[in-house]
Write a protein that holds these residues in place. Structure first.
Motif, short mmCIF file in Angstrom:
data_model
loop_
_atom_site.label_atom_id
_atom_site.label_comp_id
_atom_site.label_asym_id
_atom_site.label_seq_id
_atom_site.Cartn_x
_atom_site.Cartn_y
_atom_site.Cartn_z
N ASN A 39 0.94 -7.75 11.70
CA ASN A 39 1.20 -7.36 10.32
C ASN A 39 0.09 -6.53 9.69
O ASN A 39 0.07 -6.29 8.50
CB ASN A 39 1.48 -8.61 9.49
CG ASN A 39 2.75 -9.27 9.98
OD1 ASN A 39 3.73 -8.59 10.25
ND2 ASN A 39 2.71 -10.58 10.16
N LYS A 94 5.34 0.01 12.26
CA LYS A 94 5.09 -1.19 11.46
C LYS A 94 5.48 -0.96 10.00
O LYS A 94 6.09 -1.82 9.35
CB LYS A 94 3.61 -1.56 11.51
CG LYS A 94 3.18 -2.15 12.82
CD LYS A 94 1.71 -2.52 12.71
CE LYS A 94 1.13 -2.88 14.05
NZ LYS A 94 -0.30 -3.17 13.96
N VAL A 143 2.51 -4.61 18.08
CA VAL A 143 3.75 -4.38 17.34
C VAL A 143 4.75 -5.52 17.31
O VAL A 143 5.52 -5.64 16.36
CB VAL A 143 4.52 -3.13 17.85
CG1 VAL A 143 3.77 -1.88 17.53
CG2 VAL A 143 4.82 -3.23 19.32
#
Lengths: 336, 321
Positions: free
Chosen positions: A274, B197, B220
């Motif tokens: 993230n 992303k 990822v």
């Protein structure tokens, strides 16, 4: 004998660009500066890494060292002789001493040749081995040294019957059979599977130590270079921007470009999904036909100062430990 | 969580003159909305085959011979090819192919190529289509300027971005990316990974990210599916595979050790001895047993089931069963 087997001095290789009618009339000439003043020396028995992105001139440097391409300017000194001035006969000997492993194991071998013939050809060209039996023995020995055993089993196979890793072994055997002094390996593992990459590199390293070879290892992959090489030179747009011992270069990178390359490498550890990774570099690589003024990295450098664009190109400077870097501000990098 | 894609017991064989190559054998997994599933394995393990099977366009002589692919609740394998092409492919599931930069037609401008795709699928007037194209081109970080260019005028990274935009602009639920970064330089690779992303967060699309490089997956993928010889060896979350505890399947362990790490000095790199098996006649029992260092007598006799060892973490190994 000096410690250095190969000495490259101020090497340049320019490729002319096709001209338009207007340029022809104006007598303008443009060049792609594939290599633009590269100097380095390679120690006897070391593995020297040349690293950079595509288009930085690393493969061209390899080809010039191989004398597959003629340099535009500069010197290439092998064991004290300037290679750029060799006559045809001496060049034959040079080519025997300097061999190359190519990137693509599928394209570098004649598909109609058996492995025996692939390995026999260099012996015939260079007139090595007096009798058929002697040559056969050399071929078997070369295959064994790259751990393709039992060698007899491979002799009558064709390249398509081998896996990528096995082909790269044959390619290595083909260079070793002539007992070279230097092997230029251009991305030898980039087309083989990750799981066999390490096996191939290990084999190459074993052979290198057994035979006292010197490798020039050309790659874009920092991770394998760190493991495989002793020293690394980082190239950007036809010039070396940093040169140091492999560990030193990766753990204590000084040039902003090297830092960006290192930051961009992915590592197999958790907890990054993230996060957006910061890659400290701007824009895209400029064309080698239009090299930026001043330091050629300045348009992409996040630390660039006004003088980077106006002052002449920085040369490689050494720090106290012999770590070379071509950046005016390396010990005092400030974000723009 | 909402399931976008549910693949059940998918089987695909390549019918060659020497016999059937069992390229996909009983593949089951699900993909949730807004997540990235990484698919890893050595070359020849069936990763790319899985991608083409999901698009229902296996490379000849391949044929899907069993299983279900359920996208947004609809079993798409029951559709005819015409229905599939019109309603599913690119509408619901699209793909960014391996070496995608070579997927563009050299003789058309980028704009024309994108317009063609959009007009085939959507009854959209020119202005709306135009706006859609510009929106997605900007979304992948390019300026409108590239639209009137030909592919040869663009760099590899730019072409890759265009192909990603083309995969996205019909707003499918699933985008399959097959080795989207392998042919690119490290810096460009990092930029494309960042882009994927961002797109995942902004659009809520689900990605299937196929590669042979575990290091990229670590960057990822929310979950990772490890394939070996046409079968699922392990499925687990990013933390389960790359965290400190490490993966459970011996193959995943080996693959992870063989992945070089830049910031670790090692004297010897690890590798997996041997080669993946010939799928014309896969080994009996566990397909990995001939190369496995933790092999037990049972492994060569019986095939291990894909067992859930903890919620969401599945392993096909007798050691964990």
């Amino acid at each position: 004998m000096s410690d250095y087997i190969l000495d490259v001095k101020n090497l340049r290789k320019l490729f002319p660009v096709r001209r338009s009618m207007k340029q022809m009339i104006k007598k303008e000439r443009n060049f792609v500066h594939a290599i633009d003043g590269v100097s380095f020396n390679v120690k006897r028995g070391e593995i020297f890494g040349l690293i950079g992105e595509s288009g930085c001139g690393k493969t061209t440097t390899g080809k010039v060292v191989m004398h597959l391409l003629e340099s535009t300017e500069g010197q290439l000194i092998l064991n004290g002789d300037d290679v750029t001035k060799l006559d045809k006969k001496a060049l034959g000997v040079y080519r025997r001493n300097v061999q190359m492993i190519f990137q693509d194991p599928y394209a570098s071998m004649n598909p109609r040749f058996t492995i025996r013939r692939v390995l026999l050809e260099p012996l015939e060209i260079h007139n090595v081995g007096a009798t058929q039996e002697e040559r056969e023995a050399m071929i078997v020995k070369a295959l064994e040294s790259v751990k393709l055993t039992p060698a007899e089993e491979f002799l009558d196979r064709y390249p398509h019957m081998l896996s990528g890793g096995q082909r790269q072994r044959v390619a290595t055997a083909r260079t070793l059979i002539l007992n070279p002094k230097i092997v230029v390996a251009d991305e030898p593992v980039s087309m083989v599977d990750l799981s066999t990459r390490a096996e191939l590199l290990q084999m190459m390293k074993d052979v290198q130590q057994e035979m006292g070879l010197t490798y020039i290892y050309i790659t874009h992959d920092l991770s394998t270079a760190r493991y495989f090489t002793d020293r690394i030179a980082v190239m950007y747009l036809g010039r070396i921007v940093e040169l140091a011992n492999a560990d030193d270069l990766i753990d204590h990178a000084k040039h902003p470009y090297t830092k960006a390359l290192i930051a961009a490498v992915c590592e197999p550890v958790s907890g990054k999904v993230n996060h957006i990774k910061e890659v400290p570099i701007e824009g895209e690589i400029p064309s080698a036909a239009h090299i930026p003024s001043g330091c050629r990295f300045h348009p992409r450098c996040i630390y660039a100062q006004p003088d980077c664009a106006t002052e002449p190109e920085p040369e490689l400077q050494s720090d106290a430990n012999g770590h070379l870097v071509a950046c005016r501000h390396w010990n005092d990098l400030k974000r723009k | 969580m909402e399931k976008t894609l549910d693949v059940r017991n998918l089987k695909l064989h390549y019918f060659t003159s020497r016999g059937a190559v069992k390229a996909l054998d009983d593949i089951s997994f699900e993909l949730y909305k807004g997540e990235t599933l990484g698919v890893v394995g050595e070359s020849g393990c069936g990763k790319t085959t899985l991608g083409t099977a999901l698009l229902n366009m296996p490379t000849p002589p391949g044929k899907i011979i069993g299983g279900n692919i359920i996208i947004d609740g609809q079993d798409v394998l029951t559709l005819t090819e015409n229905q599939y092409r019109r309603d599913v492919r690119w509408e619901k599931i699209s793909m960014v192919f391996q070496g995608a930069m070579n997927c563009l037609t050299p003789v058309y401008t980028i704009y024309k190529q994108m317009m063609e795709t959009i007009q085939y699928h959507r009854d959209m007037d020119k202005e709306d289509a135009d706006a859609r194209i510009r929106k997605y081109i900007n979304l992948v970080g390019l300026s409108d300027d590239v639209l009137r260019r030909y592919p040869h005028e663009l760099s590899g990274g730019m072409k890759q971005r265009i192909v990603i935009a083309t995969g996205l602009f019909l707003e499918p639920s699933v985008v399959i990316c097959d080795e989207p970064t392998t042919a690119l330089d490290v810096v460009v690779q990092a930029q494309i990974i960042n882009l994927l992303k961002e797109l995942k967060q902004e659009l809520g699309v689900s990605f299937i990210f196929i590669t042979h490089d575990l290091a990229t997956e670590a960057e990822v993928a929310d979950r990772i599916l490890v394939m070996y010889a046409g079968k699922v060896a392990e499925i687990g979350s990013n933390e389960e595979i790359f965290g400190s505890a490490g993966p459970m399947h011996p193959y995943t362990k080996k693959l992870l050790i063989a992945t070089p790490r830049l910031h670790e000095k090692v004297d010897k790199l690890a590798f997996i001895p041997g080669v993946p098996p010939d799928l014309l006649e896969p080994p009996t029992g566990c397909r990995f047993h001939p190369r496995c260092t933790e092999v037990m007598p049972k492994c060569s006799l019986e095939e291990p089931p894909l067992k859930e060892v903890s919620p969401g973490h599945k392993v096909a190994c007798w050691r964990c069963a």
